[in-house]
Design an enzyme around this catalytic site. Structure first.
Site: not given
Length: 741
Positions: A32-33, A218-219, A249, A602
C-alpha cells in the site's frame, strides 16, 4: 523512470484512477505504501499536478518518513513540496499558521499524556473533587473520547445523562480553560481545533480546500469521528479523496478509532471507485491461509482473498507448554536453534503478546541466556525523567504561560521552593486569574502571596533566571540555548551527581544530538520546530531494527511492522481474546480476532502460536484454556510442538478435533472446558426491562445509568454510563445487569 513499472494490475489501477473519490482496500503486505507514493508520483509526473497541491496523511511519523524517502527517490527535490505527515503534525502546522481565531498563539505547546494527567489532577483540585473517588486517568480518557467525537464541554453537558457525565463535563470545561491559559493543546485538540477553525471561519477552510487538489489518507480504518470530519472538510471542494485501509486491521477502538468510517465510505461517497489489493508480497502461502482462516469468522469486514506467489513455507507451529516460564524457555531455545542453523538473526525475531505484563517471563528468560532484546512500550526515551525535565525547561522558555511545565521545573533542581510554596503560588495565581509565571513576577516585584524573605528571594531568583533564558532564546541557536539552560539552571551538575548520573547525562547529550538538526536555523527559530517534533514522537517511531536484538512488543504496537519470525505467546481465553471482550456483544471480540490476524500477518517465514496448561498472571495462577482462535486454523497447516504428545504433524485434521486428543496428554480436557465456558457464555439470560435513564448494577462495572438502547436482531444493545468506569455497550441478554431504584 516509468512510474508504473513493477506494479501489479490492481496497483496500477489504484495509481491511475485520478478523478473522484477512491477506496483502496489493502491487505497486509500488499504494497500500500508503494501504491500511495507511486500515485503521488503519477499525479506530479504524468498529470502535471503541482506537488504543493497534494496532501498525504499517515498515522505514524515512521510511516511519514518512509513515504518522504520513497517520494524523494521518485520525484527528486520537488518531493519536499508535498504536504506529507501525520494527522497531528499537519494540524499543528495549520494551527501555527492560522490558529489565532481559535485562541492559539504561534508558540503554543503540546501536552503529552503525563502533562494531561497532571492538568486533570489540578482541575480536580480546583473543583474540590477527590482524585481517589474520581480517577484522573479515567477522566482524561473520557475527555479524550469526547474530543474524538467532536464534542465540546457544552456539547458533552447537553448529553448529560447522570452524575458521572456531569462530573466529566465540569472537569472538561475547567481543563480547557487551563489549556487556554497556558497557551497549550493536547493531542486531541490539534485535530478538534482545526475542525472548529474550519467550521467557524469558512474563508480559512476555503484556502486549504483550494490549495489541496488531491488528498490521500493511509490507515483509514484507524480514523475517529473528528479525523473523518477533517478529511471530508479538506476534500469537500475537489472530492479527490483517496483513502487506503483494511477493516481487518482495525484494532484501535480503545483509541476511539471508528471502523464504520471505512465500512461506510461508499455510502458517503456513492461514486467512489473501490480497488482491492489482494496480492501479498510478505508472507508464505501457509501464513496467509492461516490468517485468512482466523479473520474469516468476523462479520464486520470487506471480503477479499489474499494470495501470494511466495512458497508454501513451513507449517504454523502451535506450541503448548506447561506454564509461562516453559513458554519463554521454548521461545529462547527456538531462537537459538534458528540463529545457529537456519541463517536467522536475533533481530529477525519478534515476540508478541496481548498485555505488557506478559513480557516479564520472556525478559527473564532472555536475560538468563544473554539474548539482547528491545522492549517496545517500556520507558521510552522521551518519557525518561531527565528528558522530561529538560524539555519542560525549553517549553517554559518558549511559552512562559505553560503552567504544567513550570510546576515541573520549579523544584528541579532544588532551590528552596517546596510543595507548599508551589501550592500557595498556584492558588494565588488561580484566584487572580493569572498564570504561574505572572504570579512569580508579582513576587519578584514585592507582591503576590505573603512569602517570607527567604522564599521570596528563591522565587525571584528562579523568575529572573527564566527571564534571562528567554532573552537567550532569541539570540542563541537551539544547541547553544540548551547549553545555557544546563549551565544557568544548575541541572547539569544535579544530574551528574546522581547514582545513575552518567547514564542520565548521556540521555541529555542524545537529546542535544537530536536538536542539532535544527541548529542551522537562525537564532530564535529552532526551538519551536524542535519542541513540536519531540512532542509528536510515538512508540513506533522509536523502533530501530538491529541484527543482534530481538523485539518484544504488544500486538497493538506491532501493526505496520514485519519480521521473518513471529512468536505470539499467551494464545489463551482471557488473554487473546482478552477477558474484557467477552462482556461485549461481538464488536470487541471481532477486534480481538483482528488483533490476532494482525500479529500473524507480520510474519514473513515462520509463525509460532504458544499457549500453556497453566499461567500465573496478575498475582493468580490457574488452568489455561486455549484460545478459541485455534478453532479457525486450517488443521492441515498445523504442526504441534511442546509438551509430550504434541510433536505430531497433524496434516488434514481440524484443530477442534485434534485439540481434545492433544490436551489429554496433560490430563486436562481443554475442549470440554472450552465448550462448557462457551455454553455458559451463550446461555441467554432473561432480559430485564430497562429504559434510558434507569439505574442499573453490573457485577464487574458497578452502578451506572442507561443512556441508550438499540435493537440488534432478537436482542438489544444497552449503552450504560458506569460511574468511575465510563460508557460500555452490552448485549442485554448476556450482560449481568440488575435494575436498581
Amino acid at each position: 523512470m516509468d512510474i508504473l513499472a513493477g506494479l501489479n494490475p490492481a496497483q496500477k489501477e489504484a495509481v491511475q484512477h485520478i478523478e473522484g473519490p477512491i477506496l483502496i482496500l489493502a491487505g497486509p503486505g500488499s504494497g500500500k505504501t508503494r501504491v500511495i507514493t507511486h500515485r503521488i508520483a503519477y499525479l506530479v509526473k504524468t498529470t502535471g499536478i503541482s506537488p504543493r497541491r497534494i496532501m498525504a496523511v499517515t498515522f505514524t511519523n515512521k510511516a511519514a518518513r518512509e513515504m518522504k524517502e520513497r517520494l524523494q527517490k521518485l520525484l527528486g527535490k520537488v518531493a519536499e513540496n508535498v504536504t506529507a505527515g501525520t494527522f497531528h503534525a499537519i494540524c499543528a502546522r495549520i494551527l501555527r499558521q492560522d490558529g489565532k481565531p481559535v485562541g492559539l498563539d504561534t508558540n503554543f505547546v503540546i501536552y503529552d499524556e503525563d502533562d494531561q494527567q497532571s492538568l486533570v489532577k489540578q482541575c480536580l483540585q480546583d473543583l474540590d473533587l477527590d482524585p481517589r473517588q474520581y480517577n484522573p486517568q479515567k477522566i482524561r480518557n473520557a475527555i479524550s473520547y469526547a474530543k474524538s467525537q467532536h464534542l465540546t464541554p457544552a456539547g458533552l453537558a447537553s448529553q448529560n445523562s447522570g452524575f458521572w457525565d456531569e462530573v466529566i463535563s465540569r472537569v472538561y470545561e475547567r481543563y480547557q480553560e487551563q489549556l487556554g491559559q497556558s497557551n497549550a493543546v493536547d493531542f486531541d485538540d490539534l485535530l478538534m481545533k482545526v475542525v472548529q477553525l474550519f467550521e467557524k471561519h469558512p474563508e480559512i477552510l476555503e484556502k486549504y480546500q483550494s490549495r489541496y487538489l488531491h488528498l490521500l489518507v493511509d490507515e483509514f480504518q484507524d480514523t475517529n469521528i473528528t479525523q473523518y470530519k477533517l478529511i471530508r472538510m479538506l476534500g469537500g471542494q475537489h472530492r479527490n479523496v483517496c483513502v487506503v485501509g483494511d477493516p481487518d486491521q482495525s484494532i484501535y477502538s480503545w483509541r476511539f478509532a471508528d471502523i464504520r468510517n471505512i465500512l461506510s465510505f461508499e455510502k458517503d461517497y456513492p461514486d467512489a471507485r473501490v480497488i482491492v489489493l489482494e496480492q501479498n508480497y510478505r508472507s508464505t502461502k501457509n501464513i496467509l491461509e492461516a490468517a485468512s482462516g482466523i479473520i474469516s469468522a468476523n462479520k464486520k469486514r470487506k471480503q477479499k482473498k489474499l494470495w501470494t506467489a511466495n512458497t508454501e513455507g513451513t507449517p504454523i507451529y502451535v506450541v503448548k507448554e506447561y506454564d509461562e516460564q516453559s513458554e519463554a524457555q521454548f521461545v529462547v531455545n527456538e531462537i537459538l536453534r534458528l540463529t545457529s542453523s537456519d541463517g536467522i538473526k536475533p533481530g529477525d525475531c519478534v515476540v508478541m503478546y496481548r498485555t505488557n505484563a506478559q513480557s516479564r517471563a520472556v525478559e527473564e528468560a532472555f536475560m538468563r541466556y544473554g539474548i539482547k532484546y528491545r522492549l517496545v512500550g517500556g520507558t521510552r526515551f522521551y518519557q525518561r525523567r531527565e528528558i522530561k525535565d529538560f524539555i519542560a525547561y525549553l517549553r517554559v522558555i518558549h511559552n512562559p504561560f505553560d503552567n504544567i511545565s513550570l510546576a515541573r521545573i520549579i523544584k528541579v533542581p532544588g532551590r528552596g521552593i517546596g510543595p507548599k510554596t508551589l501550592s500557595d503560588l498556584t492558588n494565588w495565581a488561580r484566584d487572580n486569574n493569572l498564570s504561574l509565571f505572572a504570579a512569580m513576577k508579582a513576587v519578584s516585584e514585592g507582591g503576590g502571596p505573603g512569602f517570607g524573605s527567604r522564599i521570596s528571594a528563591a522565587v525571584t531568583g528562579f523568575y529572573k533566571m527564566l527571564n534571562d533564558l528567554i532573552v537567550d532564546s532569541q539570540q542563541l541557536s537551539i544547541v547553544n540555548l540548551m547549553d545555557a539552560v544546563l549551565e544557568k539552571s544548575g541541572y547539569r551538575d544535579t544530574i551528574r551527581e546522581e547514582d545513575d548520573g552518567e547514564e542520565r547525562w548521556e540521555n541529555i547529550l542524545e537529546l542535544r544530538t537530536v536538536a542539532m538538526d535544527y541548529d542551522g536555523l537562525p537564532p530564535g527559530e529552532g526551538l519551536s520546530p524542535f519542541l513540536e517534533q519531540v512532542s509528536l514522537v510515538a512508540d513506533a517511531d522509536e523502533i530501530e531494527n538491529k541484527e543482534d536484538t530481538t523485539t518484544l512488543i504488544t500486538l497493538h504496537q506491532a501493526k505496520g511492522l514485519e519480521f521473518p519470525v513471529v512468536f505470539i505467546v499467551g494464545m489463551e481465553e482471557g488473554l487473546l481474546p482478552h477477558r474484557r471482550s467477552m462482556e461485549d456483544g461481538g464488536d470487541e471480540l471481532e477486534e480481538e480476532r483482528r488483533l490476532c490476524y494482525v500479529g500473524i500477518t507480520r510474519a514473513e517465514k515462520h509463525v509460532y502460536l504458544l499457549h500453556t496448561a497453566r499461567r500465573s498472571i496478575y498475582g493468580a495462577s490457574s488452568e489455561s484454556i486455549p484460545s478459541r482462535f485455534f478453532d479457525d486454523l486450517p488443521g492441515h497447516l498445523i504442526e504441534r510442538k511442546g509438551l509430550p504428545g504434541a510433536r505430531k504433524h497433524l496434516a488434514g485434521r481440524s484443530e477442534s478435533r485434534t485439540r481434545q486428543r492433544y490436551d489429554e496428554d496433560s490430563g486436562i480436557n481443554i475442549a470440554d472446558l472450552l465448550a462448557q465456558k462457551r455454553q455458559a457464555q451463550q446461555q441467554p439470560r432473561e432480559m430485564i426491562a430497562v429504559n434510558p435513564g434507569d439505574r442499573v448494577r453490573h457485577t464487574k462495572f458497578g452502578e451506572g445509568q442507561v443512556i441508550g438502547i438499540k435493537p440488534t436482531g432478537q436482542d438489544k444493545e444497552v449503552i450504560v454510563a458506569f460511574e468511575g468506569v465510563g460508557v460500555k455497550k452490552l448485549l442485554l441478554s448476556m450482560a449481568p445487569l440488575e435494575k436498581i431504584p
